[in-house]
Design an enzyme around this catalytic site. Structure first.
Site, PDB file in Angstrom:
ATOM      1  N   GLU A   1       0.811  -1.204   0.000  1.00 30.28           N
ATOM      2  CA  GLU A   1       0.000   0.000   0.000  1.00 30.28           C
ATOM      3  C   GLU A   1       0.853   1.266   0.000  1.00 30.28           C
ATOM      4  O   GLU A   1       0.523   2.230  -0.686  1.00 30.28           O
ATOM      5  CB  GLU A   1      -0.927  -0.007   1.226  1.00 30.28           C
ATOM      6  CG  GLU A   1      -2.154   0.847   0.992  1.00 30.28           C
ATOM      7  CD  GLU A   1      -3.082   0.874   2.201  1.00 30.28           C
ATOM      8  OE1 GLU A   1      -2.741   0.278   3.230  1.00 30.28           O
ATOM      9  OE2 GLU A   1      -4.147   1.503   2.080  1.00 30.28           O
ATOM     10  N   ASP A   2       1.938   1.250   0.749  1.00 26.30           N
ATOM     11  CA  ASP A   2       2.671   2.502   0.985  1.00 26.30           C
ATOM     12  C   ASP A   2       4.030   2.614   0.304  1.00 26.30           C
ATOM     13  O   ASP A   2       4.689   3.630   0.446  1.00 26.30           O
ATOM     14  CB  ASP A   2       2.899   2.685   2.500  1.00 26.30           C
ATOM     15  CG  ASP A   2       1.597   2.776   3.272  1.00 26.30           C
ATOM     16  OD1 ASP A   2       0.569   3.053   2.617  1.00 26.30           O
ATOM     17  OD2 ASP A   2       1.606   2.579   4.491  1.00 26.30           O
TER      18      ASP A   2
END
Ligand code: MN
Length: 738
Positions: free
Chosen positions: A92-93
């Site tokens: 996600e990051d």
């Protein structure tokens, strides 16, 4: 201010991890065979991916995934879960992709990371009513593997532990979401340690005012509390020293959120919450649990109604323990929980305690999935005490739902009370329509069986089956209801159509005419519009129902003066007579019976069984005479063409009608003089007229009496029968059919 350590078992034992070696040490404690190099590799992968990222606290981002992995190690989860903890934020990051993870750590870890990422992206609705739905969403999202939720819970726990770095408005939003979704889920999965810590952390941000007041109060009394705990421990030791039982005892304050909830639920102050202290005794066996309970009750008086045996009756989440509240030293109420060490492990770690992924190859994916869902439903199933259930898991996500399995192991959700018919219609309308029965967990059950959580349901079908209106009495899903209604209606329409067509053709043949030749042109159109008929089919249906007579059709469509061909005088006149008789009768009895919901249909009461209002009845479409009403247990009815059967019912107006109908009674009595007089008095007392009476005596001094009486309805009849039965010498009363 930190959460008081005495309330949280998990955080108490947790030293913050400084690096991956600390993590490896922790894993080694419970799994010496674990592949620690893979853990190190995942750590390096994550560290690299998160390089340059920092948390709000100012520390390097990697400390978050490391801490999450640390929590998972405390739950003693397998290496795959721990690696997922380390990698959970990378997709996600960071620039890392699922493919990278799959390549480096394999399919399973990639799937787990993907599941956690998906939950993180989900939008939950903040409302208690929506809670079940939210949790369900989550279960669906991670459906494949329960470890997804375990990692997500660990992630949320660490975020809650570090929530003070967040801006204020985010704090309360996250706290509320955690309180409504993650804490109940942890409870649902039986992971008490997680649930308790999450709840207290939420409390701190959600109601900081109350939280800090309680922290102060607990702190203030801490030394006093500790002295009290020691005293209780000493007294237990004294009582137990004569025994061989090896036990450990722990005492503590209940966690703050539960104290707060007690205060709000009963609207009382902290000082009024009695059983703030809880003790836990761990022993080796179930027998010892009950033995220890005996000792406890011999030292302190138990409070009636507070003893709970969760060993014999485990809670929804598999929790097992004995609970008793006693009047302890100084008259204080204390709660004592007694359980085996194994039960304790399950109470603390819940589903994580069952997780046996370490034994590689044991569980294949589908089996693991089915197992996890089965456990979820089992938790629910194991509740045998509904009150306790409501008390403990108020916001139960499965409160009004049951989960059953298809023979393939798919899970289907139904409202409570749903039947195999609901199940069948939920799969396919055709399956519902042809459903004749079901096998539940291998055993045959009737259609109206109420499915139970965890049932495996297999539907039995038969090509000739048709849905019955009776099914509407037990199905609960709206889908099944509407499909059945639709089908029943459609079937009756079809039957009337066929019958109507049949009747019309016969009527025309009588006059040597071919019906279809006359069904066109202005004359016919005029006929249709005069009778308000939209189509030929509609005409047939009306005729089939007996709402329209074929002779009207003949009168209007055939040239005037057309003679009946080959008249069969006797039959004809007999038929005519019957029709007239029926029509006359119908005029009187109109709206006494409704056919398929319509109360203006020609009806005729069968002579064989003489139905009276209140009897259970069925109707048969009879040629030219509308619908004949039989009692539903009339043998004659069974012999009739079942295709002509229609649903009928007494209308509400039956009572107002006041119309009387004849029924026949057979009375067996001792041949005693004066009995006939008593019997006729019994009738007249209830205003019943005797139309005819016959008495026959037998050789063994019995009298057989046949009465024909006229009654208003079944109630009046049964009153009369009761009255007859009271007469001394009467041996039996029976309503006769023909
Ligand atoms: Mn995270």
């Amino acid at each position: 201010m930190a959460a008081p350590s005495l309330t949280t078992d998990l955080s108490q034992s947790t030293k913050p991890l400084k690096n991956v070696e600390d993590l490896c040490e922790r894993i080694k404690l419970y799994d010496p065979q674990a592949d620690l190099n893979l853990v190190r590799k995942a750590y390096l992968f994550s560290e690299k991916a998160h390089e340059g990222q920092f948390r709000r606290s100012g520390e390097a981002y990697i400390f978050h995934p490391l801490s999450v992995a640390g929590i998972l190690a405390e739950l003693r989860l397998d290496v795959e879960s721990i690696i997922t903890g380390l990698l959970h934020d990378t997709v996600e990051d960071t620039p890392a992709t699922l493919d990278d993870i799959k390549k480096e750590f394999g399919e399973t870890v990639a799937m787990l990371v993907d599941g956690v990422t998906k939950i993180s992206q989900m939008k939950f609705r903040n409302s208690v009513e929506k809670q079940g739905e939210n949790i369900r969403k989550m279960i669906v999202a991670m459906g494949k593997d329960v470890r997804v939720v375990l990692v997500k819970l660990a992630d949320r726990l660490h975020n809650m532990r570090t929530l003070h770095h967040m801006p204020y408005e985010k704090q309360s939003r996250i706290a509320l979401e955690t309180l409504e979704i993650y804490a109940p889920l942890a409870g649902r999965m039986g992971i008490n340690t997680l649930k308790i810590e999450l709840e207290d952390l939420c409390f701190r941000y959600y109601r900081p005012d109350m939280y800090y007041i309680l922290v102060q109060k607990v702190k203030k009394t801490e030394s006093e509390t500790n002295r009290y705990i020691d005293e209780v421990k000493r007294l237990i030791y004294e009582a137990m020293k004569k025994t061989e039982i090896k036990y450990e005892v722990y005492g503590r304050s209940k966690h703050l959120w539960s104290i707060y909830r007690k205060m709000t639920a009963r609207d009382i102050d902290f000082e009024q919450v009695f059983d703030v202290l809880a003790f836990r005794l761990l022993v080796g066996s179930v027998t010892e649990c009950y033995e220890v309970l005996g000792y406890i009750h011999s030292i302190w008086k138990p409070i009636p109604g507070r003893f709970k045996d969760f060993i014999a009756m485990p809670k929804a989440n598999n929790y097992q323990s004995l609970h008793t509240t006693v009047v302890g030293p100084g008259g204080e109420r204390i709660e004592i929980q007694i359980r085996t060490r194994e039960m304790h492990m399950i109470a603390e770690r819940g589903i994580a305690a069952h997780w046996k992924y370490k034994e590689k190859g044991v569980a294949d994916k589908t089996e693991a999935q089915a197992q996890w869902l089965r456990e979820l439903v089992n938790w629910h199933q194991n509740v045998r005490n509904p009150e306790e259930f409501l008390d403990t898991v108020k916001s139960d996500l499965f409160e009004s739902e049951i989960y059953v399995f298809t023979p393939n192991g798919d899970v289907r959700e139904f409202p409570e009370g749903a039947t195999p018919v609901d199940f069948a219609f939920s799969i396919h309308s055709d399956l519902g329509v042809k459903c004749v029965g079901a096998r539940i967990n291998g055993k045959m059950v009737p259609l109206k069986y109420r499915m139970q959580n965890g049932d495996t349901v297999e539907i039995m079908t038969n090509k000739t089956q048709v849905p019955s209106k009776d099914w509407l009495k037990f199905v609960v899903t709206s889908k099944a209801k509407s499909k059945i209604r639709q089908y029943v209606k459609e079937e009756q329409r079809k039957r009337s159509l066929i019958l109507g067509k049949d009747l019309v053709e016969k009527e025309f043949r009588k006059f040597g005419a071919n019906a279809s030749k006359h069904f066109q042109g202005d004359l016919f159109d005029q006929f249709l519009s005069d009778f308000g008929l939209g189509s030929i089919d509609e005409m047939y249906i009306k005729i089939g129902y007996g709402k329209l007579e074929p002779k009207h059709l003949v009168e209007r469509l055939l040239p005037k003066g057309t003679e009946i061909q080959n008249p069969k005088k006797e039959t004809e006149s007999f038929m005519d007579r019957m029709v007239r008789a029926a029509t006359n009768k119908v005029k009187k009895s109109k709206s006494l019976v409704s056919v398929d919901g319509m109360d203006d249909v020609l009806v005729h009461f069968a002579k064989c069984c003489s139905p009276i209002p209140g009897d259970s009845i069925v109707g048969f479409i009879s040629r030219g005479r509308g619908v004949t009403i039989h009692r539903s247990d009339c043998k004659k009815g069974f012999e009739l063409d079942q295709l002509r059967k229609v649903e009928v019912d007494w209308t509400r107006k039956q009572a107002e009608q006041g119309q009387e109908r004849n029924v026949k009674l057979k009375v067996l009595a001792q041949d005693v003089t004066g009995l006939l007089k008593l019997m006729s008095e019994a009738f007249s007392v209830h205003g019943i007229n005797i139309e005819s009476a016959q008495v026959r005596t037998t050789k063994d001094k019995k009298a057989i009496c046949h009465f024909e009486i006229s009654v208003r309805d079944a109630t009046q009849l049964s009153v009369a029968i009761l009255e007859l039965q009271k007469i001394r010498g009467i041996l039996g009363v029976e309503r006769v059919m023909s």
